[in-house]
Structures are given as structure tokens and as C-alpha cells.
Design an enzyme around this catalytic site. Structure first.
Site, PDB file in Angstrom:
ATOM      1  N   ALA A  66       0.872  -1.170   0.000  1.00 55.44           N
ATOM      2  CA  ALA A  66       0.000   0.000   0.000  1.00 55.44           C
ATOM      3  C   ALA A  66       0.914   1.227   0.000  1.00 55.44           C
ATOM      4  O   ALA A  66       2.078   1.141   0.420  1.00 55.44           O
ATOM      5  CB  ALA A  66      -0.892  -0.019   1.227  1.00 55.44           C
ATOM      6  N   GLY A 111       0.490  -4.932   0.957  1.00 54.31           N
ATOM      7  CA  GLY A 111      -0.726  -4.967   0.138  1.00 54.31           C
ATOM      8  C   GLY A 111      -0.493  -5.595  -1.229  1.00 54.31           C
ATOM      9  O   GLY A 111      -1.429  -6.125  -1.839  1.00 54.31           O
ATOM     10  N   GLU A 114      -0.779  -9.184  -0.645  1.00 54.58           N
ATOM     11  CA  GLU A 114      -2.206  -9.465  -0.411  1.00 54.58           C
ATOM     12  C   GLU A 114      -2.968  -9.537  -1.737  1.00 54.58           C
ATOM     13  O   GLU A 114      -3.829 -10.388  -1.923  1.00 54.58           O
ATOM     14  CB  GLU A 114      -2.797  -8.388   0.499  1.00 54.58           C
ATOM     15  CG  GLU A 114      -2.173  -8.438   1.886  1.00 54.58           C
ATOM     16  CD  GLU A 114      -2.771  -7.430   2.832  1.00 54.58           C
ATOM     17  OE1 GLU A 114      -2.510  -6.220   2.650  1.00 54.58           O
ATOM     18  OE2 GLU A 114      -3.486  -7.837   3.755  1.00 54.58           O
ATOM     19  N   GLU A 134       4.425  -5.001   7.338  1.00 51.85           N
ATOM     20  CA  GLU A 134       3.510  -4.124   8.086  1.00 51.85           C
ATOM     21  C   GLU A 134       3.871  -3.945   9.558  1.00 51.85           C
ATOM     22  O   GLU A 134       3.749  -2.852  10.092  1.00 51.85           O
ATOM     23  CB  GLU A 134       2.064  -4.651   7.985  1.00 51.85           C
ATOM     24  CG  GLU A 134       1.366  -4.294   6.686  1.00 51.85           C
ATOM     25  CD  GLU A 134       1.596  -5.319   5.592  1.00 51.85           C
ATOM     26  OE1 GLU A 134       2.540  -6.128   5.685  1.00 51.85           O
ATOM     27  OE2 GLU A 134       0.822  -5.304   4.617  1.00 51.85           O
TER      28      GLU A 134
END
Ligand code: DAK
Length: 260
Positions: A66, A111, A114, A134
Site C-alpha cells: 500500500a 498490500g 495481499e 507491516e
């Protein structure tokens, strides 16, 4: 729709969606998440599209996570909103009738991993790298990563990867079952396209229902999953694809599926 951050190319029923922010290692900001959701939603409705391949622009990254620069500034409400939109994208990939192959050409972090895990399977370059950094940023994976990873490789290896925030090699990711197969970087897209072509030649309804049975069966008891599989199997016997597929076998010809 015009996309600022995606390149979309279609050929013979296979659509390649390339996340195109190489200057930020294709990090997922809110615009990219929104564009991906719109693009995939449209591709799923398009009967000409049989298989989608998701990859990243440039040689360095699939998606390096992200967008930390965007996330650093957001409020708790905006973080909740961002998580909901990201999770909606991951669930959309699961719910799509069309298979989505992740072709991981470089870093798949946070992300980005993911997103790859939400796809139906992952091919990767031998130079790719995988990880969930993270916890080092004071957060946890928020786009379904803890759930998808633990279901895929079991809780012990998922714990080791997520709790350490360590970045692992493509070889380790393949050994652990995160990646189906590794290829030299220059061969990755050709191999992904080859498999996509194999899938695209099959009955589209059979492919869609098989994906449905596998994805949805995972959250059922084995007995419920068997029942679900049987009902999808039965429904396929009301389709032209089943008649065409079995008829073609009996008549010793190539099936001409219509997806109906
Ligand atoms: N976000 C924003 N920019 C990024 C980025 C990222 N994730 N990763 C790289 N970049 C940018 C760099 O800032 C740099 O930009 P400039 O400084 O040139 O403007 C450019 O991309 C090139 O990166 P580097 O210069 O750092 O390249 P290196 O080869 O030296 O290093 C690297 C590559 C991948 C090791 C390094 O860039 C790196 O560590 N990147 C961050 C990786 C990371 O920590 N990713 C996980 C992000 S956290 C949630 C939902 C989801 C998530 C969280 C919450 N909700 C519940 C709300 C998910 C979180 C994450 O994904």
C-alpha cells in the site's frame, strides 16, 4: 473508463492488467485500488474475456505495498475506509467468474502480496521477493493477507512471515507454496500467457464453476463443500457447454464452447 494507473491489453480472450506506477514501485494508493476494482468488475462482465493476468510495470516490482506516503497522513476513519475498499477489491477477485493469475515480476510486499494472494494462483520471476513488512510500520496486513496466507500455507509459516516482517526470496516462497512456479524474468509473461491460453480453451462455465467451488468450498465444512460441488456439477448439465464438451469428445473433434 480511462485509467491513469493501469495498462490494459487484450488478445484472444486473455486480458493483461498492468499496474503502472513504476516510479513508486507500483504502490497501491486509493486511485489504484479504485481503478483496479472498476477494471476487474468490467472485465468480469465482458464475455470476450476468459482469463485475466495481473502484473506490475517495470522490472523491479509487482506491487511494493500500500502507498505508505498516502497512508502516513490519513485519519482513522480514512484508514477504515481504505481497508474496506481494499478488502472489497480482494473479494471481487475471489467472486469473479474469470480466473485471475498473478504474474509477480518483482517485489510483492504488504498490500502487493495481499493482492497476489487474492488471485487464483501466482507465477513469479526467480528475482521476485515476498513479505509482509507491516509490523515494522506499526500496523498489520489489512487487505485479507493474514487470512489468505494462513489458509494457503498454514498458521506456522504465516506467523513466521507476518510476525518477523521478513522479506523472503522467490525460491522460499515457492517452497512454502505461496507461488506455484518460478520462471526466469524474461519468460514470466510468456508462461503466464501459455497457462491462460490453456484455461481459455476450456468451457468457460466449467472454469467459472470450478473456481467458485474451490473458493467458496474453503469456508465450508467438507460435507457442505461436497454438497455445494454436487449442486454446481448438476447445474452444468443444463448448459450448452456440457453438451458441447461431451459431444465433441464422442465425435472426436475440438469443442467450440459458447459459455452458455
Ligand atoms: N509506498 C509508497 N512509495 C513507495 C513504496 C510504498 N509502499 N515502496 C517504494 N516506494 C517508493 C519509494 O519511496 C521511492 O520513491 P522516491 O523516494 O524515489 O520518490 C521509490 O518507490 C523507489 O523505492 P526505493 O528507492 O526505496 O527502492 P529500493 O530498491 O531502494 O527499495 C524496497 C525497494 C521495496 C525494499 C523499498 O522501496 C521498500 O521497503 N518499500 C516499502 C515496502 C513496504 O514496507 N511495503 C509494505 C507497505 S505497508 C490497511 C490495508 C492495507 C495495508 C495496511 C493497512 N488498512 C487496514 C487500512 C497494507 C500495508 C502495506 O502494504
Amino acid at each position: 473508463m480511462e485509467f491513469k494507473n493501469l495498462l490494459i491489453e487484450s488478445c484472444d480472450g486473455i486480458t493483461t492488467v498492468t499496474i503502472n506506477r513504476p516510479q513508486a514501485l507500483n504502490a497501491l494508493n486509493s486511485d489504484v485500488v479504485r481503478e483496479l476494482e472498476c477494471a476487474l468488475y468490467e472485465l468480469d462482465l465482458d464475455a470476450a474475456v476468459k482469463v485475466v493476468i495481473l502484473t506490475g510495470a517495470g522490472e523491479k516490482a509487482f506491487v511494493a505495498g500500500a502507498d505508505i506516503k498516502e497512508m502516513a497522513e490519513i485519519s482513522s476513519f480514512e484508514a477504515h475506509d481504505f481497508a474496506r475498499k481494499g478488502q472489497r477489491l480482494m473479494l471481487l477477485i475471489n467472486k469473479m467468474r474469470k480466473p485471475v493469475i498473478a504474474a509477480v515480476n518483482g517485489y510483492a510486499l504488504g498490500g502487493g502480496l495481499e493482492l497476489a494472494l487474492a488471485c487464483d494462483f501466482i507465477y513469479a520471476s526467480e528475482k521476485a521477493k515476498f513479505g509482509f513488512p507491516e509490523v515494522g510500520l506499526g500496523v498489520i496486513p489489512g487487505f485479507g493477507g493474514t487470512q489468505n496466507l494462513a489458509r494457503l500455507i498454514g498458521p506456522n509459516r504465516a506467523n513466521e512471515l507476518v510476525l518477523s516482517g521478513r522479506i523472503i526470496t522467490a525460491a522460499k516462497a515457492c517452497e512454502w507454496g505461496i507461488v506455484n512456479e518460478l520462471f526466469p524474468p524474461e519468460e514470466l509473461m510468456a508462461k503466464a500467457l501459455g497457462t491462460a491460453r490453456e484455461i481459455a480453451a476450456k468451457g468457460p462455465l466449467g472454469v467459472a464453476y470450478a473456481k467458485d467451488a474451490i473458493v467458496n468450498g474453503l469456508s465450508m465444512t467438507k460435507e457442505d463443500g461436497f454438497r455445494y460441488e454436487a449442486s454446481l456439477f448438476g447445474v452444468l448439465f443444463a448448459t450448452g457447454d456440457q453438451r458441447e464438451g461431451m459431444g465433441a469428445f464422442v465425435e472426436k473433434r475440438t469443442a467450440d464452447f459458447k459459455g452458455k
